[in-house]
Design a protein around this motif. Structure first.
Motif, short mmCIF file in Angstrom:
data_model
loop_
_atom_site.label_atom_id
_atom_site.label_comp_id
_atom_site.label_asym_id
_atom_site.label_seq_id
_atom_site.Cartn_x
_atom_site.Cartn_y
_atom_site.Cartn_z
N PRO A 114 60.65 8.29 61.71
CA PRO A 114 61.29 7.24 61.79
C PRO A 114 61.62 7.41 60.28
O PRO A 114 61.63 7.78 59.30
CB PRO A 114 60.68 6.39 61.90
N ARG A 115 63.16 6.75 59.21
CA ARG A 115 63.56 6.65 58.29
C ARG A 115 64.07 4.99 58.48
O ARG A 115 65.19 4.91 58.71
CB ARG A 115 64.71 7.65 57.96
N VAL A 116 63.40 4.48 57.23
CA VAL A 116 63.82 3.39 57.07
C VAL A 116 65.18 3.27 55.78
O VAL A 116 64.71 3.68 54.75
CB VAL A 116 62.49 2.24 56.01
N GLY A 172 68.01 1.40 64.62
CA GLY A 172 67.32 -0.55 64.73
C GLY A 172 66.76 -0.66 63.55
O GLY A 172 66.83 -1.03 62.07
N ARG A 173 66.12 -2.24 63.98
CA ARG A 173 66.02 -3.19 62.75
C ARG A 173 64.87 -3.29 63.13
O ARG A 173 64.24 -4.31 64.55
CB ARG A 173 66.80 -4.26 62.23
N PHE A 214 66.08 0.73 60.50
CA PHE A 214 65.26 2.47 60.03
C PHE A 214 66.42 2.70 61.24
O PHE A 214 66.88 2.80 61.96
CB PHE A 214 64.20 1.81 60.64
N GLN A 215 66.20 3.96 60.74
CA GLN A 215 67.16 5.49 62.37
C GLN A 215 65.70 5.90 62.50
O GLN A 215 65.20 6.95 61.91
CB GLN A 215 67.99 6.18 61.01
N LEU A 216 65.73 6.68 63.78
CA LEU A 216 64.75 7.68 64.29
C LEU A 216 65.78 8.79 64.74
O LEU A 216 66.65 9.19 65.61
CB LEU A 216 64.36 7.27 65.66
N LEU A 266 54.85 3.20 66.00
CA LEU A 266 55.01 3.02 67.50
C LEU A 266 55.94 4.34 67.43
O LEU A 266 56.22 5.06 68.64
CB LEU A 266 56.52 2.14 67.53
N PHE A 267 56.81 4.82 65.87
CA PHE A 267 57.63 6.19 66.59
C PHE A 267 57.34 7.10 65.73
O PHE A 267 58.80 7.54 65.41
CB PHE A 267 58.98 5.23 66.31
#
Length: 332
Positions: free
Chosen positions: A263-265, A29-30, A20-22, A257-258
């Motif tokens: 967040p983009r998965v 992250g993962r 994912f990316q914030l 959480l975010f």
């Protein structure tokens, strides 16, 4: 830790890593979950609980870090120590094709009579944590190491990325035995990995030569530091059952959480237990020995035997087919 599993049904995101990316924070992250994979690894051996916990942590770290590997690349994490647990080795094999599953295997070597009732990380003692990447034939493998410090294997991995890659990195992991209705007790692990991608902070140069390992906070300053600290505070709110329980899917966990970080998965990477051992690989490992050496390894029954430390497979070979003076294997 040991967590009760409230639901017996296995769900689709077990044994996978979701990248994912914030977008609001420029942090990647993962989210990783290991269930059957971890059980497959640990069921090959009768490890004491402290060793099982270390292997579980190492396997989860390997899955989270390995997700970025290209096809057919191999990642190995290794611990070498002077403590009761002498070595832990994990291998991650990138998928053979797009959309395929990655494979992971692990094992540990330890002195049972030296184990104590202390925390799992206290069983490793002085030594080092290493990461190795093999890109395939014709390429020089990459290796980086860091001391075994920080109180956990995940802390060692964070120090490795700060020191060797200058990438601020954070892990939040949970692992333990899970149980539920009509379900035998088994090991399960889950975790989140965060990584800030910008260039290293100018403060890094000031820390060199002082004998201390770099940390993630040494690598960011200004707005980047604010983003990094804020996201880490949010990650600190995660609960063990959110990481390893069956009720919160990874994408939902990221929103919990975010959600303000946008967040983009991306596509999840499936992971399965898999070993690369084979009769041919055993023969290859024995190819450095002469016929005289092979004779010393031959049993009274006239065979050369070997066991895989990772999966427990037993190999029974004709001594004429092993060693650098071997005859051509013929249907052994």
């Amino acid at each position: 830790m040991t967590a009760p599993n409230q639901h017996g049904n296995q769900i689709a995101w077990d044994d996978s890593v979701l990248p994912f990316q914030l977008d609001h924070s420029d942090i990647r992250g993962r989210v990783g979950r290991l269930d059957g994979v971890l059980e497959g690894i640990l069921s090959q051996h009768d490890y004491p609980p402290q060793v099982e916990a270390l292997v579980a942590e190492m396997a989860l770290l390997t899955a989270l870090i390995g997700q970025t590997l290209k096809l057919r690349w191999k990642l190995q994490l290794q611990v070498q120590s002077k403590g009761p647990v002498r070595m832990i080795a994990t291998d991650y094999y990138g998928p053979d094709k797009e959309g395929g599953s990655a494979r992971i295997r692990a094992y540990a070597s330890y002195d049972a009579d030296r184990l104590t009732d202390a925390a799992p990380f206290d069983q490793v003692g002085e030594g080092y944590f290493a990461i190795m990447i093999d890109q395939g034939e014709g390429m020089t493998p990459y290796q980086g190491i860091t001391p075994l410090e920080g109180g956990s294997l995940s802390a060692c991995a964070e120090a490795y990325f700060a020191q060797s890659e200058q990438l601020p990195t954070r892990f939040s992991l949970s692992f333990g035995k899970s149980s539920g209705p009509n379900e035998p007790e088994h090991w399960r692990a889950g975790g989140v990995m965060l990584q800030h991608m910008p260039k290293a902070s100018p403060f890094v140069a000031k820390t060199e030569g002082e004998g201390a390992l770099l940390s993630a906070n040494d690598l960011v300053d200004g707005e980047e530091a604010e983003n990094w600290n804020r996201v880490n505070v949010l990650l600190d709110t995660v609960e063990d059952l959110e990481l390893i329980g069956p009720t919160v899917a990874p994408a939902d966990l990221l929103l919990r959480l975010f959600h303000e970080e946008q967040p983009r998965v991306f596509d999840a990477q499936a992971v399965r237990f898999g070993c690369s051992c084979s009769p041919d690989r055993v023969r290859q490992s024995l190819s450095i020995y002469s016929a005289k050496d092979i004779a010393h390894m031959t049993t009274d029954d006239g065979r050369v035997t070997a066991d895989c430390q990772f999966c427990g497979a037993h190999y029974d070979l004709d001594p004429k087919t092993v060693g650098f003076e071997a005859e051509t294997p013929a249907g052994d």
